[in-house]
Motif scaffolding. Structure first.
Motif, PDB file in Angstrom:
ATOM      1  N   PRO A 187      80.730   7.877  11.746  1.00 18.28           N
ATOM      2  CA  PRO A 187      81.906   7.001  11.626  1.00 18.28           C
ATOM      3  C   PRO A 187      81.591   5.763  10.794  1.00 18.28           C
ATOM      4  CG  PRO A 187      81.623   7.734  13.901  1.00 18.28           C
ATOM      5  CD  PRO A 187      80.401   8.187  13.159  1.00 18.28           C
ATOM      6  N   GLY A 188      82.456   5.453   9.858  1.00 15.73           N
ATOM      7  CA  GLY A 188      82.252   4.295   8.998  1.00 15.73           C
ATOM      8  C   GLY A 188      81.419   4.574   7.766  1.00 15.73           C
ATOM      9  N   GLN A 191      83.787  15.900  11.976  1.00 17.55           N
ATOM     10  CA  GLN A 191      83.155  14.874  12.790  1.00 17.55           C
ATOM     11  C   GLN A 191      81.714  15.284  13.096  1.00 17.55           C
ATOM     12  OE1 GLN A 191      85.722  14.583  16.172  1.00 17.55           O
ATOM     13  NE2 GLN A 191      87.446  13.765  15.021  1.00 17.55           N
ATOM     14  N   VAL A 192      80.886  14.309  13.470  1.00 15.16           N
ATOM     15  CA  VAL A 192      79.480  14.596  13.732  1.00 15.16           C
ATOM     16  C   VAL A 192      79.137  14.249  15.176  1.00 15.16           C
ATOM     17  CG1 VAL A 192      78.775  14.220  11.348  1.00 15.16           C
ATOM     18  CG2 VAL A 192      78.769  12.294  12.930  1.00 15.16           C
ATOM     19  N   THR A 193      78.046  14.849  15.643  1.00 19.64           N
ATOM     20  CA  THR A 193      77.549  14.591  16.988  1.00 19.64           C
ATOM     21  C   THR A 193      76.542  13.450  16.956  1.00 19.64           C
ATOM     22  OG1 THR A 193      75.802  16.235  16.689  1.00 19.64           O
ATOM     23  CG2 THR A 193      77.885  17.003  17.595  1.00 19.64           C
ATOM     24  N   LYS A 194      75.914  13.180  18.109  1.00 16.24           N
ATOM     25  CA  LYS A 194      74.953  12.081  18.194  1.00 16.24           C
ATOM     26  C   LYS A 194      73.725  12.314  17.331  1.00 16.24           C
ATOM     27  CE  LYS A 194      76.293  10.601  22.850  1.00 16.24           C
ATOM     28  NZ  LYS A 194      75.842  10.403  24.243  1.00 16.24           N
ATOM     29  N   GLY A 210      73.941   6.764   5.101  1.00 18.33           N
ATOM     30  CA  GLY A 210      73.429   5.506   4.573  1.00 18.33           C
ATOM     31  C   GLY A 210      73.319   4.485   5.677  1.00 18.33           C
ATOM     32  N   ASP A 211      72.537   3.463   5.440  1.00 16.07           N
ATOM     33  CA  ASP A 211      72.380   2.389   6.403  1.00 16.07           C
ATOM     34  C   ASP A 211      73.681   1.603   6.496  1.00 16.07           C
ATOM     35  OD1 ASP A 211      71.615   0.250   7.975  1.00 16.07           O
ATOM     36  OD2 ASP A 211      69.696  -0.044   6.980  1.00 16.07           O
ATOM     37  N   GLN A 246      79.765   1.338  -1.251  1.00 15.36           N
ATOM     38  CA  GLN A 246      81.011   1.086  -0.545  1.00 15.36           C
ATOM     39  C   GLN A 246      81.410  -0.374  -0.731  1.00 15.36           C
ATOM     40  OE1 GLN A 246      80.950   1.946   3.662  1.00 15.36           O
ATOM     41  NE2 GLN A 246      83.048   2.668   3.605  1.00 15.36           N
ATOM     42  N   THR A 247      82.555  -0.583  -1.365  1.00 17.11           N
ATOM     43  CA  THR A 247      83.045  -1.927  -1.653  1.00 17.11           C
ATOM     44  C   THR A 247      84.403  -2.127  -0.997  1.00 17.11           C
ATOM     45  OG1 THR A 247      84.182  -1.265  -3.687  1.00 17.11           O
ATOM     46  CG2 THR A 247      81.843  -1.841  -3.876  1.00 17.11           C
TER      47      THR A 247
END
Length: 468
Positions: free
Chosen positions: A100-101, A220-223, A245-246, A272-273
């Motif tokens: 997410p994000g 979506q992704v898991t933990k 990415g961080d 990402q801007t």
């Protein structure tokens, strides 16, 4: 054939469930679920010694023309097209996953706008997580305002297909965000469950192949950062990409995990801007420091992400401590491998590190587990411990063994050419590299070393004021 199965329907909103609940999750009313019976159609396979006439006869591959295959559809981003192998193929099903994000929705919304503006054909963006108003807010922020871009919000698969049918047969691209939020009324189960996810993915895949429309599905992704749902979801998709990415830095790496129509190990870089995802054509500049004078504890290397060489600066700090257990801090590197390199460097280079705090990190939030950066990590630690800075035009490439020997790594030629392209005059590489790889003009920059001790001695001789 068909079978009858118990089901429960809400008397208030009509939502159906496979088992009884005290409260309806749709309208939040209590004790409104009523028992009923539902006839399910189940398609079975029967063994037979005789086949059935196919809907379409098999064809020779030579009979299929280039017009039928179709040209690739450019996403409008050179980096995105690079990962895909040149663009989207008609009928291709793309699965994009990420935390997410990470920027999945932003990247695809920008891509949808570019494709719509370039082709002049309708592009449909279906969201099961946000309303049309919320999607439009982001669209205006990233300047996705094409007249041919259509937005829809629904959690029903049939309704999503209805939106597609309403746009006609000339649709260029369909984006579904996300595949876990859609549900089909033909099967039981909650949205995001194994049954529903496979039904949605299979239906959309058949639709893509039948109509020749490229579909982009967000997963979506898991933990543990894997795609949520059954593993078969990745098998259904033609291409599987992951974006990571961080979160503390704007850099995002788009990786190809699986690709039936291109290389499966390509990497694209984006930033990402506030105005969306901006492609970074030369990401090496983000991972190395820019300074006028050399600083002790730094060394430049060339890592490989997929098949793409990237320049990276490794930094190390060694400081004295009175603590009985000195600290070992690592950021952006494999901590267990750095611990090994500290021990090897101490043993081979003759440095005293067991009573000192040692920290190692990459620049720009880069994450690397490439063994080709071992030599740079060892040299950065040795430089920090001795206080001897290395020249700015030196790069180091090689894997370090437990004996302190420097071993060759994959794609050594591409790594050296990338360092030479960016102006590095002396590139430390394992012995035997010069004669085995045709490097052209980069050959003059090669400095072969066999061990860490030899590499450290070579760099000490290259200090300013000493003959090189």
């Amino acid at each position: 054939m068909s079978k009858v199965r118990l089901s429960y329907a809400c008397s208030n909103c009509g939502a159906e469930y496979g088992k009884w609940f005290g409260r309806c999750s749709k309208c939040n009313e209590f004790n409104t679920l009523e028992e009923g019976k539902r006839e399910l159609k189940v398609v079975g396979l029967k063994s037979s010694s005789t086949g059935t006439p196919p809907a379409r006869a098999a064809r020779r591959v030579s009979e299929i023309s280039d017009d039928e295959v179709g040209r690739r559809l450019s996403t409008g981003s050179g980096e995105f097209d690079r990962v895909l192998g040149g663009g989207l193929v008609p009928g291709q099903v793309l699965l994009l996953s990420g935390e997410p994000g990470a920027g999945k929705s932003t990247l695809l919304l920008t891509t949808a706008d570019t494709v719509a503006a370039t082709t002049g054909r309708p592009v449909l963006y279906v969201s099961g997580e946000e309303s049309i108003q919320q999607i439009a807010t982001r669209a205006r922020r990233v300047s996705a305002t094409s007249e041919h871009l259509y937005l829809a919000d629904t959690n029903d698969l049939g309704e999503a297909i209805g939106h597609l049918d309403a746009l006609g047969p000339d649709v260029a691209l369909v984006i579904v965000d996300s595949v876990q939020t859609l549900a089909s009324s033909d099967v039981d189960g909650r949205p995001g469950g194994v049954t529903q996810v496979m039904e949605v993915a299979t239906t959309l895949t058949r639709l893509a192949k039948a109509r020749g429309i490229a579909f982009c599905l967000v997963g979506q992704v898991t933990k543990d950062s894997t795609v949520a749902g059954p593993r078969a979801l990745e098998h259904v998709a033609d291409t599987t990409l992951s974006i990571d990415g961080d979160r503390h830095t704007p850099l995002r790496l788009l990786r190809a995990v699986k690709n039936r129509f291109g290389p499966a190990d390509e990497v694209a870089c984006f930033e990402q801007t506030d105005t969306g995802m901006v492609e970074v054509a030369d990401p090496s500049s983000l991972f190395r420091g820019v300074r006028a004078e050399p600083v002790a504890g730094t060394c430049t290397t060339v890592t490989v992400e997929g098949r793409r060489p990237l320049l990276a600066e490794i930094q190390a700090l060694v400081s004295s401590t009175n603590a009985p257990n000195p600290r070992r801090g690592v950021h952006g590197l494999d901590s267990s491998r750095v611990s090994m390199l500290i021990a090897v460097t101490e043993k081979v280079a003759g440095l005293r590190l067991y009573d000192k705090d040692v920290f190692a990190a990459t620049v720009g939030g880069m994450r690397s587990s490439d063994p080709g950066s071992d030599l740079a990590v060892s040299l950065a630690i040795a430089s920090a411990a001795s206080g001897i800075p290395f020249p700015l035009d030196v790069a180091a490439i090689g894997e370090v063994s437990l004996s302190g020997d420097i071993r060759r790594v994959t794609l050594i030629g591409q790594r050296i050419n990338e360092a030479a392209r960016l102006g590095y005059q002396r590139i430390l590489v394992p012995t035997g590299t010069r004669d085995s790889v045709p490097l052209g003009r980069a050959k003059s920059a090669i400095v072969e070393v066999a061990t860490i001790h030899e590499a450290f001695a070579t760099l000490r001789a290259l200090q300013p004021g000493k003959p090189g």
